[in-house]
Enzyme design. Structure first.
Site, PDB file in Angstrom:
ATOM      1  N   CYS A   1      36.432  43.995  30.773  1.00  0.00           N
ATOM      2  CA  CYS A   1      35.810  43.541  32.022  1.00  0.00           C
ATOM      3  C   CYS A   1      34.514  42.797  31.709  1.00  0.00           C
ATOM      4  CB  CYS A   1      35.496  44.719  32.946  1.00  0.00           C
ATOM      5  SG  CYS A   1      36.950  45.600  33.540  1.00  0.00           S
TER       6      CYS A   1
ATOM      7  N   CYS B   1      39.342  54.413  32.243  1.00  0.00           N
ATOM      8  CA  CYS B   1      39.477  52.985  32.538  1.00  0.00           C
ATOM      9  C   CYS B   1      39.626  52.835  34.044  1.00  0.00           C
ATOM     10  CB  CYS B   1      40.675  52.386  31.813  1.00  0.00           C
ATOM     11  SG  CYS B   1      40.942  50.632  32.190  1.00  0.00           S
TER      12      CYS B   1
ATOM     13  N   CYS C   1      48.768  31.778  36.303  1.00  0.00           N
ATOM     14  CA  CYS C   1      47.652  32.637  35.907  1.00  0.00           C
ATOM     15  C   CYS C   1      46.547  31.824  35.245  1.00  0.00           C
ATOM     16  CB  CYS C   1      48.136  33.742  34.970  1.00  0.00           C
ATOM     17  SG  CYS C   1      48.866  33.129  33.434  1.00  0.00           S
TER      18      CYS C   1
END
Length: 420
Positions: free
Chosen positions: A73, A147, A368
């Site tokens: 992240c 997570c 994507c």
């Protein structure tokens, strides 16, 4: 490398703060936000923040204890509205750079613990086992205890996954685990291990039964499958191949599939290109005959099994074909009145050049990678397609990655009047 004072004036494409110092030098500094002033150590245009001198009002406490060390992240420290606005604007800017004006809808958000599929890295060391994600721009494995993006079934299974890795790791070389939360249990696909002895294989199989995992495979070979791992594409159940591609979250998949099927509703013959295991094909088969084209044979086999055991579906045919090297030609596309394509990050340039020459009235593009999507859309628009809308989908929470669905139509060409 001494620390200097930097001002963050914008957010970069990868989620790093764009910074300037008093001399006008520029750098990328991760974990910073627009409007902040920081002390950072900078080398070769990339910095490491040391202290925040002036904090943005949009800064929030990250929910994960591994944030800034784990590379999974990049943006947990940013307030949700600002983060989502930035992500949507990324898509608008990429389209505008190609001269594409489009109706870009609101960002479809993603929730915590929504990722049903994660890739973990593992390695045995003298100090013990490492199981986790790579640090940003590094091969270093950051061991994780939790997570916040992964499905809770995966998080809860981390202790068992560590035990499994200890049974399989033979040396200090790293290997990876693709872990998928299916309806019937975790599907674990391991790759990068040396050949396993019979004793290790048996121990791993016994542990898989004990941990109640659905399936364990190593380098594509199924070691044991107590339960077939099941995912549902609409009402159709499918068992993906080991490590096979799936959309990252069920919610994002369902949202995108709804948009695609509504756009193509009314079509009688649809081509699903880069079809995977049937994410769109098996939903579209509720009302149209579908020709699914994919380069991966195990994925096509899974799609075909889903079709054969599905209920109330129209005919679905499959074709193994490398669409990068051999796209469906505009002549072949005459058989279809609807097309959906969902390629890897490289996009579908060759296929779009053929689509642009075709008269297929409705096309849905799923991507994507906004950059390659914009390139592909530009090709289709030049070929006469009209871009109706683009929907950004935050399937990859707190990362710079973005999914999108674009809907296009080509007005029918007037027929020539016959001379009598």
């Amino acid at each position: 490398m001494s620390a200097t004072r930097w001002s963050i004036h914008d957010m970069g494409d990868k989620g790093d703060g764009l910074a300037r110092d008093t001399s006008g030098n520029r750098a990328f500094i991760p974990f910073t936000l627009p409007g902040e002033t920081v002390n950072a150590a900078v080398s070769n245009g990339r910095g490491e923040p040391i202290a925040i001198l002036e904090k943005s009002d949009e800064r929030v406490a990250p929910p994960c204890p591994h944030f800034t060390d784990c590379g999974g992240c990049a943006l947990q420290h940013w307030q949700k509205p600002a983060y989502e606005s930035w992500k949507r604007q990324k898509l608008i800017d990429v389209l505008a750079a190609r001269g594409i004006e489009a109706e870009v809808g609101p960002l479809v958000p993603s929730a915590e613990h929504a990722r049903r599929r994660v890739t973990l890295s593992a390695r045995r060391t003298e100090a013990g086992l490492l199981l986790g994600y790579h640090a940003a721009l590094s091969n270093r494995i950051v061991p994780i205890e939790s997570c916040v993006i992964a499905d809770r079934a995966i998080v809860d299974a981390l202790p068992h996954l560590r035990q499994l890795v200890l049974l399989l790791a033979q040396d200090s070389k790293p290997f990876s685990l693709v872990v998928t939360a299916s309806r019937t249990g975790l599907d674990i696909a391991i790759s990068g291990l040396p050949a396993l002895s019979g004793a290790r294989r048996q121990a791993a199989a016994d542990f898989t039964l004990k941990a109640r995992f659905a399936r364990l495979s190593v380098d594509g070979e199924i070691l044991i499958e107590p339960q077939k791992p099941i995912v549902a594409f609409g009402a159709v159940e499918v068992t993906p191949p080991p490590g096979g591609f799936l959309q990252a979250t069920t919610e994002a998949e369902e949202t995108m599939a709804t948009v695609v099927t509504e756009h193509l509703r009314g079509a009688k013959n649809v081509a699903d290109l880069f079809a995977g295991c049937g994410t769109f094909a098996l939903r579209l088969a509720r009302f149209a005959t579908v020709h699914a084209v994919e380069g991966d044979a195990p994925s096509l086999a899974a799609l075909d099994r889903g079709f054969r055991f599905g209920d109330k579906l129209k005919r679905v045919t499959t074709e193994k074909r490398d669409l990068f090297e051999r796209p469906l030609t505009w002549k072949e596309l005459k058989a279809f009145d609807g097309v959906v394509f969902d390629p890897p990050r490289a996009g579908a340039e060759a296929q779009c050049r053929q689509l642009a020459k075709s008269d297929v009235p409705k096309v849905a593009a799923v991507s994507c990678n906004p950059t390659t999507l914009a390139r592909d859309l530009a090709i289709l628009i030049e070929g006469g397609y009209r871009l109706k809308s683009v929907m950004p989908v935050d399937q990859f929470l707190w990362s710079p990655h973005l999914e999108a669905v674009a809907l296009l139509e080509k007005p029918g060409r007037p027929r020539r009047r016959s001379l009598r």
